[in-house]
Scaffold this motif. Structure first.
Motif, PDB file in Angstrom:
ATOM      1  N   VAL A   1      37.861  55.494  43.708  1.00  0.00           N
ATOM      2  CA  VAL A   1      37.207  54.788  44.833  1.00  0.00           C
ATOM      3  C   VAL A   1      38.232  53.823  45.307  1.00  0.00           C
ATOM      4  N   ARG A   2      38.487  52.046  44.780  1.00  0.00           N
ATOM      5  CA  ARG A   2      39.052  51.559  44.912  1.00  0.00           C
ATOM      6  C   ARG A   2      38.909  50.240  43.968  1.00  0.00           C
ATOM      7  N   SER A   3      40.683  49.212  44.221  1.00  0.00           N
ATOM      8  CA  SER A   3      41.857  49.770  43.508  1.00  0.00           C
ATOM      9  C   SER A   3      41.750  47.725  43.700  1.00  0.00           C
ATOM     10  N   PHE A   4      42.355  46.579  42.049  1.00  0.00           N
ATOM     11  CA  PHE A   4      42.098  45.642  42.602  1.00  0.00           C
ATOM     12  C   PHE A   4      43.388  45.497  41.588  1.00  0.00           C
ATOM     13  N   PRO A   5      44.656  44.293  42.486  1.00  0.00           N
ATOM     14  CA  PRO A   5      45.346  44.016  41.965  1.00  0.00           C
ATOM     15  C   PRO A   5      45.414  43.249  39.483  1.00  0.00           C
ATOM     16  N   GLU A   6      44.435  42.463  40.406  1.00  0.00           N
ATOM     17  CA  GLU A   6      43.685  42.290  38.521  1.00  0.00           C
ATOM     18  C   GLU A   6      41.764  42.121  38.362  1.00  0.00           C
ATOM     19  N   PHE A   7      40.789  42.094  38.374  1.00  0.00           N
ATOM     20  CA  PHE A   7      39.992  41.497  37.683  1.00  0.00           C
ATOM     21  C   PHE A   7      39.064  40.944  39.479  1.00  0.00           C
ATOM     22  N   PRO A   8      38.082  42.164  40.374  1.00  0.00           N
ATOM     23  CA  PRO A   8      37.668  41.212  41.407  1.00  0.00           C
ATOM     24  C   PRO A   8      36.811  39.629  40.683  1.00  0.00           C
ATOM     25  N   ALA A   9      36.502  39.110  42.105  1.00  0.00           N
ATOM     26  CA  ALA A   9      35.800  37.890  41.525  1.00  0.00           C
ATOM     27  C   ALA A   9      34.710  38.221  41.287  1.00  0.00           C
ATOM     28  N   MET A  10      33.802  37.246  40.520  1.00  0.00           N
ATOM     29  CA  MET A  10      32.342  37.741  40.507  1.00  0.00           C
ATOM     30  C   MET A  10      31.933  37.451  41.605  1.00  0.00           C
ATOM     31  N   GLU A  11      32.102  36.753  42.620  1.00  0.00           N
ATOM     32  CA  GLU A  11      30.983  36.720  43.770  1.00  0.00           C
ATOM     33  C   GLU A  11      31.089  37.960  44.340  1.00  0.00           C
TER      34      GLU A  11
ATOM     35  N   THR B   1      31.176  52.101  37.541  1.00  0.00           N
ATOM     36  CA  THR B   1      32.700  51.860  36.483  1.00  0.00           C
ATOM     37  C   THR B   1      33.758  51.507  37.045  1.00  0.00           C
ATOM     38  N   ALA B   2      34.949  51.876  35.329  1.00  0.00           N
ATOM     39  CA  ALA B   2      36.247  51.173  36.062  1.00  0.00           C
ATOM     40  C   ALA B   2      36.699  51.799  34.541  1.00  0.00           C
ATOM     41  N   ALA B   3      37.543  51.566  35.512  1.00  0.00           N
ATOM     42  CA  ALA B   3      39.680  52.309  34.959  1.00  0.00           C
ATOM     43  C   ALA B   3      39.792  50.378  34.691  1.00  0.00           C
ATOM     44  N   CYS B   4      40.921  50.026  33.866  1.00  0.00           N
ATOM     45  CA  CYS B   4      41.817  48.899  33.302  1.00  0.00           C
ATOM     46  C   CYS B   4      42.277  49.289  33.035  1.00  0.00           C
ATOM     47  N   HIS B   5      43.365  48.537  34.070  1.00  0.00           N
ATOM     48  CA  HIS B   5      45.002  48.986  33.936  1.00  0.00           C
ATOM     49  C   HIS B   5      45.316  47.671  33.060  1.00  0.00           C
ATOM     50  N   CYS B   6      44.998  46.786  32.335  1.00  0.00           N
ATOM     51  CA  CYS B   6      45.545  45.383  31.922  1.00  0.00           C
ATOM     52  C   CYS B   6      46.522  45.756  30.765  1.00  0.00           C
ATOM     53  N   PRO B   7      47.238  44.831  30.278  1.00  0.00           N
ATOM     54  CA  PRO B   7      48.359  45.676  28.845  1.00  0.00           C
ATOM     55  C   PRO B   7      46.674  45.300  27.904  1.00  0.00           C
ATOM     56  N   GLY B   8      45.958  44.083  27.627  1.00  0.00           N
ATOM     57  CA  GLY B   8      45.589  44.232  26.896  1.00  0.00           C
ATOM     58  C   GLY B   8      44.734  45.518  26.294  1.00  0.00           C
ATOM     59  N   CYS B   9      43.964  46.025  27.334  1.00  0.00           N
ATOM     60  CA  CYS B   9      43.709  47.512  27.706  1.00  0.00           C
ATOM     61  C   CYS B   9      44.327  48.541  26.879  1.00  0.00           C
TER      62      CYS B   9
ATOM     63  N   PHE C   1      34.674  53.941  39.367  1.00  0.00           N
ATOM     64  CA  PHE C   1      34.666  54.206  40.161  1.00  0.00           C
ATOM     65  C   PHE C   1      35.529  53.338  41.410  1.00  0.00           C
ATOM     66  N   MET C   2      36.443  52.386  40.469  1.00  0.00           N
ATOM     67  CA  MET C   2      36.775  51.223  40.597  1.00  0.00           C
ATOM     68  C   MET C   2      37.693  51.147  39.727  1.00  0.00           C
ATOM     69  N   GLU C   3      39.299  50.395  39.918  1.00  0.00           N
ATOM     70  CA  GLU C   3      40.228  50.163  38.902  1.00  0.00           C
ATOM     71  C   GLU C   3      41.287  49.028  38.841  1.00  0.00           C
ATOM     72  N   THR C   4      40.690  48.339  37.753  1.00  0.00           N
ATOM     73  CA  THR C   4      41.388  47.002  37.895  1.00  0.00           C
ATOM     74  C   THR C   4      43.295  46.459  37.162  1.00  0.00           C
ATOM     75  N   PHE C   5      43.721  45.379  37.887  1.00  0.00           N
ATOM     76  CA  PHE C   5      44.759  44.776  37.234  1.00  0.00           C
ATOM     77  C   PHE C   5      46.209  45.908  36.974  1.00  0.00           C
TER      78      PHE C   5
END
Length: 155
Positions: free
Chosen positions: A128-138, A28-36, A111-115
């Motif tokens: 729980v986890r934060s990423f400045p962008e979207f995590p890499a597919m790997e 599960t995630a929350a996305c902070h990108c300008p598009g979202c 669980f995670m937040e992106t952008f």
């Protein structure tokens, strides 16, 4: 976090398009990108990443809206224009479902937040986890395992 009462049924705001989720999310995630931010008219969008074989549209025909890009296909109700789910071109093993479309939402926590690089200063998700962008597919495989352990620890 309450258990997920599967199957989960949901609908757009007007009820013209209905969906059903029969498998638990793999994250599960929350996305902070300008598009979202623009598409949700909020500080972030929320998503439950559902295995593709655990998601079905049971009524109506969603339309593509939002970005109309080559990679992301945002699906909306053609009548009320509610953003319901997103599919990623070439990624056929999951669907990003907006959990607020579902009748039961008490189980949802991001669980995670992106952008977070474009996060509104006041926005807090409790992720729980934060990423400045979207995590890499790997990184998705290990994140899904971490998400599962997080869910099990909260049950």
């Amino acid at each position: 976090m309450p258990s997920i009462p599967l199957p989960l049924k949901g609908a757009c705001r007007c009820g013209c398009v209905e969906i059903e989720v029969s498998k638990p999310p793999i994250a599960t995630a929350a996305c902070h990108c300008p598009g979202c931010q623009k598409m949700s008219s909020s500080a972030y969008s929320m998503t439950a990443i559902i295995p593709a074989d655990g998601f079905v549209v049971t009524k109506g025909e969603p339309v593509i809206g939002g970005l109309h890009g080559q990679d992301l296909h945002h699906h909306f109700c053609g009548h009320c224009m509610t953003w319901m789910f997103t599919r990623i071109e070439g990624v056929d093993w999951f669907v990003n479902v907006r959990p607020t479309m579902l009748e039961e939402t008490a189980w949802f926590r991001p669980f995670m937040e992106t952008f977070t690089s474009t996060k509104q200063p006041f926005a807090e998700t409790g992720a729980v986890r934060s990423f400045p962008e979207f995590p890499a597919m790997e990184e998705l495989g290990p994140l899904m395992k971490e998400y599962q352990a997080w869910v099990e620890a909260r049950d």
